[in-house]
Design an enzyme around this catalytic site. Structure first.
Site, PDB file in Angstrom:
ATOM      1  N   THR A 124       0.826  -1.212   0.000  1.00 31.86           N
ATOM      2  CA  THR A 124       0.000   0.000   0.000  1.00 31.86           C
ATOM      3  C   THR A 124       0.860   1.261   0.000  1.00 31.86           C
ATOM      4  O   THR A 124       1.979   1.255   0.557  1.00 31.86           O
ATOM      5  CB  THR A 124      -0.901   0.012   1.257  1.00 31.86           C
ATOM      6  N   ASP A 125       0.323   2.343  -0.549  1.00 28.53           N
ATOM      7  CA  ASP A 125       1.062   3.619  -0.503  1.00 28.53           C
ATOM      8  C   ASP A 125       1.089   4.181   0.921  1.00 28.53           C
ATOM      9  O   ASP A 125       1.825   5.131   1.193  1.00 28.53           O
ATOM     10  CB  ASP A 125       0.489   4.635  -1.495  1.00 28.53           C
ATOM     11  N   GLU A 126       0.317   3.572   1.819  1.00 28.14           N
ATOM     12  CA  GLU A 126       0.332   4.059   3.213  1.00 28.14           C
ATOM     13  C   GLU A 126       1.689   3.850   3.879  1.00 28.14           C
ATOM     14  O   GLU A 126       1.970   4.442   4.917  1.00 28.14           O
ATOM     15  CB  GLU A 126      -0.780   3.395   4.029  1.00 28.14           C
ATOM     16  N   TYR A 148      -1.334  -0.682  10.963  1.00 26.05           N
ATOM     17  CA  TYR A 148      -1.658  -1.275   9.655  1.00 26.05           C
ATOM     18  C   TYR A 148      -0.501  -1.070   8.675  1.00 26.05           C
ATOM     19  O   TYR A 148       0.044  -2.038   8.130  1.00 26.05           O
ATOM     20  CB  TYR A 148      -2.952  -0.675   9.080  1.00 26.05           C
ATOM     21  N   LYS A 152       2.234  -3.755   7.043  1.00 25.49           N
ATOM     22  CA  LYS A 152       2.372  -3.968   5.592  1.00 25.49           C
ATOM     23  C   LYS A 152       3.836  -3.772   5.178  1.00 25.49           C
ATOM     24  O   LYS A 152       4.357  -4.494   4.335  1.00 25.49           O
ATOM     25  CB  LYS A 152       1.470  -3.001   4.810  1.00 25.49           C
TER      26      LYS A 152
END
Ligand code: NAD
Length: 271
Positions: A124-126, A148, A152
């Site tokens: 994810t770009d998070e 989260y 990741k």
């Protein structure tokens, strides 16, 4: 080419399966789904496709026996399976560490043992965290800010270690926010629509000015297919749309489309 889609009963994995069922991915011969069917899954989204070309195995990616069974006879594994809701990761981070970090390690080890041709990790770009201005590229500094996104990133580090140590053919994707049919109601767009339909307030964190980039889940499935075919060993690819909007403006747009007033918004303290 035989593909394993882990988390294939979830929002984005099931969109990939649906696109495959609609003959959009001609180089793929068959798809097997491995999914633990957590609260976030929706089995009915794939049940109708099960048959000769699409099969289902109920199981957890953290279970080594399940991982070996699911990977047997498979050429490419695409790991969508994860705990995905940031709010839940703040309340109960352990689940995220186990699924998003340990689970990736278990899958990678089984992939190495069976000599898998390619392992695609859906990240994810998070993992980039926050920036005040501009945009990220794949070499930007990593700064995950929630359990989260940290879990990741931990999964990504495991993937890169299997590439560097064992030469496993791995590729990582980092997508922006997805939207589309079948997304769980805990996520921003379905939550806003369903809260309005149920005459409930729409919670907005802080001032709602955080900007997010949005991509339709079908476009994500298409991008993933390209990565399956052409993604280079050891590489990481951002998947974006260039379509950016602040949370508050997105909610206002939905309010307008549904003919509702802005008094339905409730500002609450930021996470
Ligand atoms: P989702 O929560 O809708 O679905 C996740 C699926 O994984 C569910 O079917 C669940 O049952 C399954 N699962 C969870 N833990 C498992 C485990 N231990 N073993 C087997 N199956 C398990 O998630 P989503 O929105 O479809 O996201 C899919 C992937 O894409 C995730 O890896 C997520 O981090 C990533 N991603 C999502 C977005 C987004 O906007 N939704 C953006 C970028 C990246």
């Amino acid at each position: 080419m035989k593909v394993l889609i882990t988390g294939g009963a979830g929002f984005m994995g099931s969109t990939f399966v649906e696109q495959f069922a609609a003959n959009q991915f001609p180089e793929i011969e068959s798809v097997r789904v491995l999914d633990a069917l957590t609260y976030a899954s929706n089995f009915t989204r794939i049940e109708k496709f099960l048959g000769k070309r699409i099969s289902f195995q109920h199981g957890d990616i953290t279970d080594e026996r399940m991982a070996f069974k699911a990977l047997s006879g498979i050429d490419i594994c695409v790991n969508y399976a994860a705990e995905t809701h940031v709010d839940n990761s703040i309340i109960d981070p352990n689940k995220f560490v186990i699924a998003n970090s340990v689970g990736v390690g278990v899958l990678l080890n089984a992939s190495k043992e069976i000599g898998l041709k390619k392992f695609v990790q859906i990240s994810t770009d998070e993992v980039y965290g926050e920036i005040k201005k501009g945009e990220w590229n794949e070499n930007s500094i990593i700064n995950p800010r929630s359990p989260y996104s940290a879990s990741k990133m931990s999964g990504e580090l495991m993937v890169n270690s299997f590439y560097a140590t064992y030469g496993l053919n791995t590729v990582i994707t980092r997508s922006c926010n997805n939207f589309g049919p079948g997304q769980h109601r805990e996520k921003l767009i379905p939550k806003t629509i369903l809260n309005l339909l149920e005459n409930k307030k729409i919670p907005v964190y802080g001032n709602g000015k955080n900007i997010r980039e949005w991509l339709h889940s079908v476009d994500h499935a298409r991008a993933t297919y390209q990565v399956i075919l052409h993604g280079k060993k050891g590489r990481t690819y951002n998947i974006g749309s260039g379509k950016r909007v602040s949370n508050i403006n997105l909610i206002k747009r939905i309010l307008k489309l549904m003919n509702r007033s802005e008094s339905n918004i409730e500002f609450i303290e930021d996470r």
